[in-house]
Design an enzyme around this catalytic site. Sequence first.
Site, short mmCIF file in Angstrom:
data_model
loop_
_atom_site.label_atom_id
_atom_site.label_comp_id
_atom_site.label_asym_id
_atom_site.label_seq_id
_atom_site.Cartn_x
_atom_site.Cartn_y
_atom_site.Cartn_z
CG ASN A 198 -1.99 1.67 1.18
OD1 ASN A 198 -1.60 1.91 0.65
ND2 ASN A 198 -2.87 1.09 2.54
CG HIS B 279 -13.04 3.72 3.08
ND1 HIS B 279 -13.97 4.54 4.17
CD2 HIS B 279 -11.53 4.30 3.54
CE1 HIS B 279 -12.61 4.59 4.13
NE2 HIS B 279 -11.32 4.87 4.68
CG LEU C 293 -17.44 4.32 11.56
CD1 LEU C 293 -18.79 4.48 13.14
CD2 LEU C 293 -18.26 5.35 10.39
N GLY C 294 -13.05 5.20 10.24
CA GLY C 294 -11.56 5.07 10.62
C GLY C 294 -11.63 6.77 9.93
CG ASN C 295 -8.03 9.71 10.88
OD1 ASN C 295 -8.13 10.85 11.16
ND2 ASN C 295 -6.34 10.21 9.84
N GLY C 296 -10.25 8.31 7.87
CA GLY C 296 -11.35 7.88 6.45
C GLY C 296 -12.58 7.57 6.94
NE ARG D 47 -9.49 12.39 3.15
CZ ARG D 47 -9.98 11.52 3.74
NH1 ARG D 47 -10.66 10.42 3.58
NH2 ARG D 47 -8.51 10.57 3.60
CG ASP E 177 -6.64 9.07 18.51
OD1 ASP E 177 -7.47 8.86 19.25
OD2 ASP E 177 -5.71 8.75 17.65
N GLY F 43 -10.68 1.40 13.08
CA GLY F 43 -10.44 2.23 14.29
C GLY F 43 -11.22 2.49 15.14
CG ASN G 106 -9.71 -0.50 18.62
OD1 ASN G 106 -10.13 -1.05 19.15
ND2 ASN G 106 -9.84 0.20 17.44
CD GLU H 146 -8.81 -1.18 4.38
OE1 GLU H 146 -9.05 -0.64 5.28
OE2 GLU H 146 -9.17 -0.24 3.26
P1 ADP Z 1 -7.51 5.27 8.67
O1 ADP Z 1 -6.74 3.38 8.26
O2 ADP Z 1 -7.79 5.92 8.24
O3 ADP Z 1 -6.02 5.74 9.32
P2 ADP Z 1 -7.50 3.69 11.21
O4 ADP Z 1 -9.08 2.90 10.74
O5 ADP Z 1 -7.26 3.12 11.08
O6 ADP Z 1 -7.95 5.09 9.88
O7 ADP Z 1 -8.25 4.31 12.58
C1 ADP Z 1 -8.02 5.14 13.43
C2 ADP Z 1 -8.88 5.99 13.91
O8 ADP Z 1 -9.49 5.25 14.94
C3 ADP Z 1 -7.81 6.53 15.30
O9 ADP Z 1 -7.44 7.75 14.51
C4 ADP Z 1 -8.60 6.90 16.36
O10 ADP Z 1 -9.89 7.74 16.20
C5 ADP Z 1 -9.34 5.71 16.32
N1 ADP Z 1 -9.38 4.62 17.21
C6 ADP Z 1 -7.76 3.83 16.78
N2 ADP Z 1 -8.50 3.66 18.55
C7 ADP Z 1 -8.92 3.32 19.12
C8 ADP Z 1 -9.50 3.20 20.55
N3 ADP Z 1 -9.46 1.92 21.40
N4 ADP Z 1 -10.13 4.02 20.92
C9 ADP Z 1 -11.40 4.94 20.02
N5 ADP Z 1 -10.94 5.61 19.23
C10 ADP Z 1 -9.83 4.14 18.06
#
Ligand code: ADP
Length: 396
Positions: free
Chosen positions: A7, A179, A208-211, A240, A283, A331, A335, A384
């Site tokens: 990637n 995604h 639901l991640g950073n994106g 964003r 975060d 993420g 979590n 992924e």
């Molecule tokens: P990407 O692949 O888009 O960079 P990820 O799917 O890895 O993102 O998600 C990252 C985000 O997940 C972090 O910025 C944070 O907001 C959230 N995150 C990660 N671990 C935790 C946790 N233990 N509790 C709450 N939020 C979390």
Amino acid sequence: MNVLVINCGSSSLKYQLINADSEKALASGICERIGIDGKFKYKSNTGAKVEKEVTMETHETAIKMVLDALIDPENGVIKSLDEIGAVGHRVVHGGEKFAHSVVINDEVVKAIEECNDLAPLHNPANLIGINACKALMPNVPMVAVFDTAFHQTMPAKAYLYGLPSEYYDKYKIRRYGFHGTSHSFVSKRMAEFVGLDINNSKIIVCHLGNGASVSAVLNGKSIDTSMGLTPLEGLLMGTRSGDLDPAIIEFIANKEGKNISEIMTILNKESGVQGLSGGLSSDFRDLTTASEEGNVLATQALAVFSYRVAKYIGAYVAAMNGVDAIAFTAGIGENDDLVRAAVVSYLGYLGVTLDKENNSKRGDDILISTPDSKVKVAIIPTNEELAIARETVALI
Ligand code: ADP
């Protein structure tokens, strides 16, 4: 067979070597700050860990270091490069050209180049990774797996913007969605997990991640998703803005004397929960801590985020005339029990009740709706890299 999954970003490169038979990662890591100074990270499933600051002038240097680490007599996981049977590349934008993954040849490289306009930051970086691997492993077959491909089944009513039709005709301005690898992987897994026939199912995936994006998957096919021409549309994200009134762009430009490119930077990098929390953090862990300490902006940012996810779920229930199952992944989705609880609190009209005990768990696939809930809600961890490895093996 072992598959090397790559990637490649503009200055970083994430990798994983996956054994396609056991579906386990043998080694993984990231090369960061390529072309700047360089940071190399590697870990193996045997417990080896390497972290070093080392100059990586180009992506080719970085991939060479990855290959050397994989065959290193002390920390490596394979004896020779012959044990890498194929390379799977994540490619961000396949435009309308790619509705499926493909084996990479010169024609495919050209077609990916033609999509560069649609993802000017990502696609050229993906191509650099492809070319670097080709130079170092000329005889190993390579496959491109596109972020947009899974959403190519969206009907025109879902992908067209309300713009003059000439912009679609001339430039293919439309919604593509991203995604896709994750939405595809998670929707399939969700169907298996709750015992649905994927060919007769209505599933909503909340990645639901950073994106972040939501998708409506009807009978195994994406029929709508929240991201658009670019990953800026849809949900509120880490940095964003997601959906907003386009007139805001001119308004800010006039008030602040900024040009379009400066405003796009604000919308992509300084907005979302980070912007709403007054610049505190993107975060969710930081925002939750701040919210618990009484920070009103952090509380509000979290509320806006969950509310918008719930609104998209409502829209996709309408699009599919119902829903059987809703999956949380990535993420935050995997979590953050508070975000999941907040989203599920809007789903009473679907007959969903939260299983609070299960919602506090982490790890594998977990059902977080109570047994009497009409719609099943679950945490389904995404993978992924494994999805890319599977696609790669299927094609070669
Ligand atoms: P990407 O692949 O888009 O960079 P990820 O799917 O890895 O993102 O998600 C990252 C985000 O997940 C972090 O910025 C944070 O907001 C959230 N995150 C990660 N671990 C935790 C946790 N233990 N509790 C709450 N939020 C979390």
